[in-house]
Scaffold this motif. Structure first.
Motif, PDB file in Angstrom:
ATOM      1  N   UNK A   1      29.897 -17.506 -18.170  1.00 13.33           N
ATOM      2  CA  UNK A   1      28.520 -17.160 -17.822  1.00 13.33           C
ATOM      3  C   UNK A   1      28.537 -15.856 -17.032  1.00 13.33           C
ATOM      4  N   UNK A   2      28.004 -14.799 -17.608  1.00 14.53           N
ATOM      5  CA  UNK A   2      27.928 -13.503 -16.936  1.00 14.53           C
ATOM      6  C   UNK A   2      26.816 -13.565 -15.896  1.00 14.53           C
ATOM      7  N   UNK A   3      27.093 -13.096 -14.654  1.00 10.20           N
ATOM      8  CA  UNK A   3      26.141 -13.192 -13.557  1.00 10.20           C
ATOM      9  C   UNK A   3      25.292 -11.939 -13.360  1.00 10.20           C
ATOM     10  N   UNK A   4      25.917 -10.776 -13.341  1.00  7.71           N
ATOM     11  CA  UNK A   4      25.159  -9.550 -13.076  1.00  7.71           C
ATOM     12  C   UNK A   4      26.015  -8.335 -13.399  1.00  7.71           C
ATOM     13  N   UNK A   5      25.399  -7.175 -13.334  1.00  7.60           N
ATOM     14  CA  UNK A   5      26.095  -5.915 -13.562  1.00  7.60           C
ATOM     15  C   UNK A   5      26.758  -5.461 -12.263  1.00  7.60           C
ATOM     16  N   UNK A   6      28.021  -5.085 -12.337  1.00  9.02           N
ATOM     17  CA  UNK A   6      28.723  -4.556 -11.174  1.00  9.02           C
ATOM     18  C   UNK A   6      28.654  -3.025 -11.168  1.00  9.02           C
ATOM     19  N   UNK A   7      29.107  -2.403 -12.254  1.00  9.22           N
ATOM     20  CA  UNK A   7      29.081  -0.944 -12.354  1.00  9.22           C
ATOM     21  C   UNK A   7      29.141  -0.523 -13.815  1.00  9.22           C
ATOM     22  N   UNK A   8      28.837   0.743 -14.042  1.00 11.32           N
ATOM     23  CA  UNK A   8      29.090   1.352 -15.344  1.00 11.32           C
ATOM     24  C   UNK A   8      29.563   2.768 -15.095  1.00 11.32           C
TER      25      UNK A   8
ATOM     26  N   UNK B   1      25.165  -2.562  -6.725  1.00  9.85           N
ATOM     27  CA  UNK B   1      25.822  -2.001  -7.916  1.00  9.85           C
ATOM     28  C   UNK B   1      26.281  -0.579  -7.658  1.00  9.85           C
ATOM     29  N   UNK B   2      27.027  -0.055  -8.635  1.00  6.34           N
ATOM     30  CA  UNK B   2      27.439   1.337  -8.530  1.00  6.34           C
ATOM     31  C   UNK B   2      27.608   1.948  -9.917  1.00  6.34           C
ATOM     32  N   UNK B   3      27.613   3.279  -9.925  1.00  8.53           N
ATOM     33  CA  UNK B   3      27.897   4.060 -11.121  1.00  8.53           C
ATOM     34  C   UNK B   3      29.130   4.894 -10.808  1.00  8.53           C
ATOM     35  N   UNK B   4      30.168   4.757 -11.599  1.00  2.74           N
ATOM     36  CA  UNK B   4      31.338   5.620 -11.467  1.00  2.74           C
ATOM     37  C   UNK B   4      31.082   6.886 -12.272  1.00  2.74           C
ATOM     38  N   UNK B   5      31.455   8.030 -11.716  1.00  2.00           N
ATOM     39  CA  UNK B   5      31.234   9.317 -12.374  1.00  2.00           C
ATOM     40  C   UNK B   5      32.570   9.866 -12.867  1.00  2.00           C
ATOM     41  N   UNK B   6      32.631  10.167 -14.157  1.00  2.00           N
ATOM     42  CA  UNK B   6      33.791  10.842 -14.731  1.00  2.00           C
ATOM     43  C   UNK B   6      33.373  12.248 -15.130  1.00  2.00           C
TER      44      UNK B   6
END
Length: 128
Positions: free
Chosen positions: A2-9, A45-50
């Motif tokens: 069961x997926x709970x929530x978004x952590x990061x993208x 949450x967070x967004x990783x930047x590449x």
């Protein structure tokens, strides 16, 4: 499972400074840099930047800038956001418009980040 929530993208950018300016100064996210890696924090949450495709592995098969379309929940009304963005010189592409999100009926506005990613900002009227 069961997926709970978004952590990061992960967002790939062609111009780190412009991207950081947009997410920090326009959208109000917190920027952190650790050992040359950048992340944007908001809520839980967070967004990783590449800065280049597949900068850190493993990575998406074909990462490229300007290919994302995502929605962020905001506290303020869309009407207030339009005024704030206008004061900052940031154009709104569409909205406010009614939409249906993961939690039900919402209002959204759409704008583009410096890489051309479509950023939807939504506000749920009802308190959950």
């Amino acid at each position: 499972m069961k997926v709970k929530s978004l952590d990061h993208f992960v967002l790939t950018t062609k111009n780190l400074e412009q991207s950081l300016h947009f997410y920090r100064d326009v959208l109000g996210m917190r920027v952190e840099e650790r050992e040359g890696r950048y992340a944007l924090f908001f809520g839980t949450s967070k967004i990783n930047i590449h800065q280049r495709p597949a900068e850190f592995l493993p990575a998406a098969a074909k990462p490229q800038h300007g290919s994302l379309d995502f929605c962020l929940i905001v506290e303020d009304t869309c009407e207030a956001l339009v005024q704030e963005l206008s004061a900052k010189g940031v154009p709104v592409e569409l909205g406010p418009v009614g939409r249906h999100g993961a939690r039900g009926a919402m209002k959204s506005i759409y704008l583009r980040d410096p890489d051309g990613n479509l950023v939807e900002l939504c506000h749920y009227e009802k308190v959950e």
